[in-house]
Design an enzyme around this catalytic site. Structure first.
Site, short mmCIF file in Angstrom:
data_model
loop_
_atom_site.label_atom_id
_atom_site.label_comp_id
_atom_site.label_asym_id
_atom_site.label_seq_id
_atom_site.Cartn_x
_atom_site.Cartn_y
_atom_site.Cartn_z
N HIS A 107 48.35 34.36 35.60
CA HIS A 107 47.90 34.00 34.26
C HIS A 107 49.05 33.28 33.56
O HIS A 107 50.21 33.51 33.85
CB HIS A 107 47.53 35.30 33.52
CG HIS A 107 46.86 35.11 32.20
ND1 HIS A 107 47.55 34.78 31.05
CD2 HIS A 107 45.55 35.23 31.83
CE1 HIS A 107 46.70 34.71 30.04
NE2 HIS A 107 45.48 34.96 30.49
N ASP A 158 52.08 42.49 36.51
CA ASP A 158 51.08 42.34 35.45
C ASP A 158 49.84 43.12 35.88
O ASP A 158 49.10 42.70 36.76
CB ASP A 158 50.77 40.86 35.26
CG ASP A 158 49.61 40.60 34.32
OD1 ASP A 158 49.00 41.57 33.82
OD2 ASP A 158 49.29 39.41 34.09
N GLN A 161 44.63 43.10 34.74
CA GLN A 161 43.33 43.02 35.39
C GLN A 161 43.08 44.18 36.35
O GLN A 161 41.93 44.45 36.71
CB GLN A 161 43.21 41.69 36.15
CG GLN A 161 43.13 40.47 35.25
CD GLN A 161 41.89 40.46 34.38
OE1 GLN A 161 40.83 40.93 34.77
NE2 GLN A 161 42.01 39.90 33.19
N LYS A 167 41.18 45.64 28.05
CA LYS A 167 40.57 45.41 29.36
C LYS A 167 39.92 46.68 29.91
O LYS A 167 39.17 46.62 30.89
CB LYS A 167 41.63 44.94 30.36
CG LYS A 167 42.44 43.74 29.95
CD LYS A 167 41.68 42.45 30.06
CE LYS A 167 42.62 41.26 29.85
NZ LYS A 167 41.92 39.97 29.86
N CYS A 217 43.01 30.56 31.82
CA CYS A 217 44.47 30.67 31.61
C CYS A 217 45.20 30.81 32.95
O CYS A 217 46.17 31.54 33.06
CB CYS A 217 44.80 31.85 30.69
SG CYS A 217 44.24 31.63 29.00
#
Length: 408
Positions: free
Chosen positions: A125, A202, A205, A228, A366
């Site tokens: 991202h 990260d 997700q 999320k 993104c």
């Protein structure tokens, strides 16, 4: 171990927004990778805070302040338990994954020098690309990219070739937001540590689908956004190993993050307050904890099993549409499908299915370097959560067929 079967219709009743109509049609919400919906249990927590004990935290001796402080810190402990984090003060509340990454990138400015190297994967991202580019501009460090293949998987052989004693930092998403690929972060972390590099994962997700054990992963930094995973927007967390958080300088100056202030010198507070300047998103933090409670009450094993069923079913059904191509066919995926139909711009498909009450995401998500890799302008992305149904998948397929007939 037997995984429990989810009662989807009962779960759906927890989400008020799923009862509404869009353009005169029942809402089919398939944009969960952008943000998940919020159950009534979390909404009630937000209302309860503002109705009953809205106050600033950590500073007041009055009852409301103490109640708010207790609830806020209880949420930190829920995060600690959920992610199996050794110490509560290794959890920094932030506005979300983007701020968490920028906090680390800014902090590493004084640790890098010209000629040092940092590695980032090709499927990141933008929020896990741009801060590191800015860090390289400040320090003279070099940014190198771990390549991916056409299936949307990282080329691990090339990753190992890129690692050297010059490598200081490695950055990778746990799950790709654009493709759904689950990256082999255990191997990535282990290899980086062997050359003395720190690793930031990260987890934005991954968190809705995978219950990450951060002690077992031995990761240095891990980021999550509450919105999320059934929580509110504007709040998230940065996990950092205590040794790193003590080394990093404060990200922002202000109230709460200080021990003592004079006009001659300021000393900083202990962790985690060193990185939590100003009045935080108190309600958001408390609601983040409530969201974790809700998802754990359903069970992450059951969520993963059901979402995988949805993914397989949706993949099979979408591939019955002539001219449809799926991008991201990794063996290990979460419930995300990015696709295009030959001869049709993804934006046009998204616009038409919206008229049918179906919410999907279109564009580069993104993650523009991924689209450049495939030489496409973007994709249609359908992303599924545990409150979605196979009937909604069928509506998506019919909507795409209708769009195709109109546009070709």
């Amino acid at each position: 171990m037997i995984t429990k079967t989810l009662d989807i219709q009962t779960i759906r009743k927890d989400f008020p927004i799923l009862q509404r109509e869009v353009n005169g049609k029942p809402l089919v919400y398939l944009d969960n990778a952008a943000t998940s919906q919020t159950p009534q249990q979390v909404i009630d927590t937000i209302v309860d805070y503002y109705q009953n004990y809205n106050a600033n935290i950590h500073r007041g001796v009055h009852t409301l302040s103490q109640e708010a402080t207790d609830a806020y810190e209880a949420a930190r402990q829920k995060i600690q338990k959920h992610f199996n984090i050794a110490k509560a003060h290794e959890i920094i509340f932030t506005s979300g994954t983007t701020q968490s990454i920028n906090l680390v990138a800014t902090g590493f400015t004084s640790f890098l020098k010209e000629g040092d190297e940092i590695l980032v994967s090709a499927m990141e991202h933008h929020s896990n690309i741009v801060p590191w580019q800015m860090l390289c501009e400040r320090t003279g460090a070099l940014l190198k990219v771990i390549p991916m293949n056409l299936d949307g998987e990282l080329v691990m052989e090339e990753y190992h070739n890129l690692l050297s004693d010059k490598t200081k930092l490695v950055f990778c998403n746990h799950v790709s937001n654009a493709l759904g690929t689950v990256n082999p972060i255990e191997k990535i972390i282990d290899a980086a540590h062997k050359v003395g590099a720190a690793v930031l994962i990260d987890g934005a997700q991954a968190a809705p689908h995978i219950k990450a054990d951060l002690q077992a992963l031995d990761v240095d930094f891990y980021t999550v956004s509450a919105h999320k995973m059934c929580g509110p927007t504007g709040v998230g967390m940065l996990y950092g190993k205590e040794e790193w958080l003590k080394k990093l300088p404060p990200y922002q100056g202000g109230g709460e993050m200080i021990a003592e202030v004079t006009f001659e010198k300021t000393t900083y507070a202990d962790l985690p307050h060193k990185f939590e300047a100003g009045t935080p998103n108190i309600c958001g933090g408390i609601a983040f904890g409530a969201a974790l409670d809700y998802m754990n009450s359903i069970g992450f094993d059951a969520i993963a099993q059901y979402e995988d069923e949805l993914l397989q079913y949706a993949t099979e059904q979408l591939l019955t549409i002539e001219g449809l191509k799926i991008y991201g066919t990794a063996v290990h995926k979460t419930s995300v499908i990015s696709f295009n139909i030959e001869g049709i711009h993804p934006y046009d498909i998204g616009t038409i299915v919206d008229k049918l009450g179906i919410a999907v995401r279109t564009g580069h998500h993104c993650a523009q370097p991924i689209m450049d890799f495939y030489q496409i302008p973007g994709t249609v992305r359908a992303s599924f959560s545990f409150y979605n149904t196979k009937e909604e998948v069928d509506k998506l397929v019919e909507g795409i067929k209708r769009a195709k007939n109109m546009l070709l």
